[in-house]
Design an enzyme around this catalytic site. Structure first.
Site, PDB file in Angstrom:
ATOM      1  N   TRP A 105      15.830 -28.151 -16.061  1.00 17.21           N
ATOM      2  CA  TRP A 105      16.207 -29.572 -15.993  1.00 17.21           C
ATOM      3  C   TRP A 105      15.065 -30.471 -16.412  1.00 17.21           C
ATOM      4  O   TRP A 105      15.274 -31.485 -17.095  1.00 17.21           O
ATOM      5  CB  TRP A 105      16.766 -29.917 -14.619  1.00 17.21           C
ATOM      6  CG  TRP A 105      18.086 -29.230 -14.413  1.00 17.21           C
ATOM      7  CD1 TRP A 105      18.352 -28.186 -13.588  1.00 17.21           C
ATOM      8  CD2 TRP A 105      19.314 -29.500 -15.122  1.00 17.21           C
ATOM      9  NE1 TRP A 105      19.664 -27.792 -13.732  1.00 17.21           N
ATOM     10  CE2 TRP A 105      20.267 -28.570 -14.653  1.00 17.21           C
ATOM     11  CE3 TRP A 105      19.681 -30.407 -16.102  1.00 17.21           C
ATOM     12  CZ2 TRP A 105      21.583 -28.552 -15.142  1.00 17.21           C
ATOM     13  CZ3 TRP A 105      20.991 -30.394 -16.585  1.00 17.21           C
ATOM     14  CH2 TRP A 105      21.920 -29.470 -16.108  1.00 17.21           C
ATOM     15  N   ASP A 180      13.676 -36.387 -10.089  1.00 15.53           N
ATOM     16  CA  ASP A 180      15.063 -35.916 -10.097  1.00 15.53           C
ATOM     17  C   ASP A 180      15.218 -35.040  -8.848  1.00 15.53           C
ATOM     18  O   ASP A 180      14.668 -33.937  -8.780  1.00 15.53           O
ATOM     19  CB  ASP A 180      15.321 -35.111 -11.377  1.00 15.53           C
ATOM     20  CG  ASP A 180      16.716 -34.484 -11.415  1.00 15.53           C
ATOM     21  OD1 ASP A 180      17.446 -34.559 -10.412  1.00 15.53           O
ATOM     22  OD2 ASP A 180      17.058 -33.905 -12.468  1.00 15.53           O
ATOM     23  N   LYS A 204      25.988 -32.086  -5.262  1.00 17.05           N
ATOM     24  CA  LYS A 204      25.410 -30.917  -4.582  1.00 17.05           C
ATOM     25  C   LYS A 204      25.225 -31.222  -3.098  1.00 17.05           C
ATOM     26  O   LYS A 204      25.869 -30.626  -2.255  1.00 17.05           O
ATOM     27  CB  LYS A 204      24.088 -30.529  -5.241  1.00 17.05           C
ATOM     28  CG  LYS A 204      24.298 -30.165  -6.713  1.00 17.05           C
ATOM     29  CD  LYS A 204      23.020 -30.202  -7.489  1.00 17.05           C
ATOM     30  CE  LYS A 204      23.231 -30.275  -8.980  1.00 17.05           C
ATOM     31  NZ  LYS A 204      23.977 -29.168  -9.556  1.00 17.05           N
TER      32      LYS A 204
HETATM   33  C1  PLP Z   1      18.160 -30.825 -11.000  1.00 16.62           C
HETATM   34  C2  PLP Z   1      19.276 -31.272 -11.886  1.00 16.62           C
HETATM   35  N1  PLP Z   1      19.096 -32.311 -12.712  1.00 16.62           N
HETATM   36  C3  PLP Z   1      20.062 -32.737 -13.529  1.00 16.62           C
HETATM   37  C4  PLP Z   1      21.295 -32.137 -13.544  1.00 16.62           C
HETATM   38  C5  PLP Z   1      22.363 -32.666 -14.463  1.00 16.62           C
HETATM   39  O1  PLP Z   1      23.281 -33.338 -13.674  1.00 16.62           O
HETATM   40  P1  PLP Z   1      24.635 -33.943 -14.221  1.00 16.62           P
HETATM   41  O2  PLP Z   1      25.483 -32.788 -14.613  1.00 16.62           O
HETATM   42  O3  PLP Z   1      25.131 -34.717 -13.046  1.00 16.62           O
HETATM   43  O4  PLP Z   1      24.304 -34.829 -15.372  1.00 16.62           O
HETATM   44  C6  PLP Z   1      21.542 -31.060 -12.715  1.00 16.62           C
HETATM   45  C7  PLP Z   1      22.864 -30.408 -12.715  1.00 16.62           C
HETATM   46  O5  PLP Z   1      23.089 -29.385 -12.137  1.00 16.62           O
HETATM   47  C8  PLP Z   1      20.507 -30.616 -11.858  1.00 16.62           C
HETATM   48  O6  PLP Z   1      20.699 -29.576 -11.044  1.00 16.62           O
END
Ligand code: PLP
Length: 376
Positions: A105, A180, A204
């Site tokens: 991520w 994040d 989550k």
């Molecule tokens: C740590 C993290 N950041 C970003 C995301 C991306 O999130 P989204 O699908 O809500 O854009 C995720 C998705 O699992 C994630 O686990």
């Protein structure tokens, strides 16, 4: 038990059963409106109350200081990878933005920032070790003294790498930390005052997909540069000025997140949920450690996630996809669902978010021991 199956999904993930029951009981008639919460105006007094209470409960739960705004946005955490560039780099394309890369991520956040033309400086990167939590000592991190922000991911959902604690003291003075926290928000205590911005997709630890929570220090609301023209729906200042109601928000997701916050407060807040989460993770890491190498978690112990546990099954010194498929299949037959690892890393992944009961983790540990007994 919060769910008829033990749901180990990485997200969208298990929700507290009592929250779903509450939503069910109000579904056809919310607050005596005769309609569901999905069918009333976001400008109605009933929805405004939901919006205000959801914000106030999150503020109380996480001790969010008064000089921080809480925003409910859309576009998921992915949209926030762009929003931080649009909103937080006052020096435009010539000012560096620092990124700590510890998994998939944070890599995606870097790619997005670069794609928008930001001057990205990677402070450290664990890619060469397969993002296994081999985070170099902070003395080796290469911060830019004039960075617009330092970005990191508190818990890397795919690789199962979680910061035990972020090294705030190493960050150059005055540089805001942007985090994040999508996959571990509200799972343990957090000193919000150490952050410039925290964001998290809801699906989550908070609620259903569709809403993204942003907690931002007020002085960061006006840091845009003309180099990065900001779409109105990602503009922190506009969102804050309109109490997240500039345009139609994801009303049902906000409502359900609000029910989750009330539930967390009722069960004892962050202290109670932290103890519950630590116990769930301990039970499973224990099962891995006691398997004499049959199960192996690739992550360095100090960085092992309490929320997402990736592991492989070994046979004759090699990971065995055949045994992993059998494991997932047999677990499903015992009503333990969504254990297949992320497609990019394979293996098994058990996600242990707030709403997963301790019984789920205990049941999985017992099954792991039994399966190892048959196949090791
Ligand atoms: C740590 C993290 N950041 C970003 C995301 C991306 O999130 P989204 O699908 O809500 O854009 C995720 C998705 O699992 C994630 O686990």
């Amino acid at each position: 038990m919060t769910s008829p199956v033990y749901n180990f999904s990485a997200g969208p993930a298990v929700l507290f059963r009592s929250v779903l029951e509450k939503a069910q009981s109000e579904l056809l008639d919310f607050a005596n409106t005769g309609s569901s919460v999905m069918e009333i105006s976001h400008r109605s007094k009933e929805f405004e109350r939901v919006n205000d209470e959801t914000e106030a409960d999150l503020r109380a739960l996480y001790n969010v200081p008064d000089n921080y705004k809480i925003l409910f946005m859309q576009g998921g955490a992915t949209a926030q990878f762009s929003a931080v560039v649009y909103n937080l780099i006052p020096g435009g394309k010539s000012q560096p933005a620092d990124y700590v890369v510890t998994g998939a991520w944070s890599e995606k956040a870097v790619a997005e920032a670069k794609g928008l033309g930001a001057k990205v400086n990677v402070v450290c990167n664990t890619k060469a070790s397969g993002h296994n939590g081999s985070v170099p000592p902070v003395s080796e991190w290469k911060f830019s003294p004039d960075a617009a922000f330092v970005f990191y991911v508190d818990n890397e959902t795919i690789h199962g790498v979680e910061f035990p604690e972020f090294p705030f003291d190493a960050v150059p003075a005055g540089v805001p930390v942007v985090c994040d926290m999508s996959s571990n928000i509200l799972s343990r205590p957090c000193d919000v005052s150490k952050y410039g911005v925290i964001f998290a997709g809801a699906q989550k630890n908070i609620g259903p997909a569709g809403v993204t929570v942003v907690i931002i220090r007020e002085d960061l609301l006006s840091r845009k540069s003309p180099d990065f023209p900001c779409p109105v729906c990602l503009d922190y200042k506009i969102c804050a000025a309109n109490k997240s109601l500039y345009n139609t928000p994801p009303t049902f997701a906000i409502y359900l997140s609000g029910l989750v916050f009330k539930h967390l407060i009722a069960i004892g807040g962050i202290g109670a949920i932290t103890a519950h989460n630590n116990r769930k993770a301990e039970v499973l890491y224990d099962a891995i450690e006691k398997s004499s190498g049959f199960y192996r978690c690739p992550v360095q112990p100090a960085y092992r996630s309490r929320m997402n546990l990736p592991f492989r099954i070994y046979k004759d010194g090699q990971p065995s996809e055949a045994l992993e498929s059998l494991f997932v299949k047999e677990a499903e037959a015992r009503r333990m669902s969504q254990l297949k690892g992320h497609r990019s890393v394979g293996g098994i992944r058990a996600s242990l978010y707030n709403a997963l009961p301790l019984e789920a983790s205990a049941a999985l540990a017992a099954f792991m021991t039994e399966f190892a007994g048959k196949h090791a």
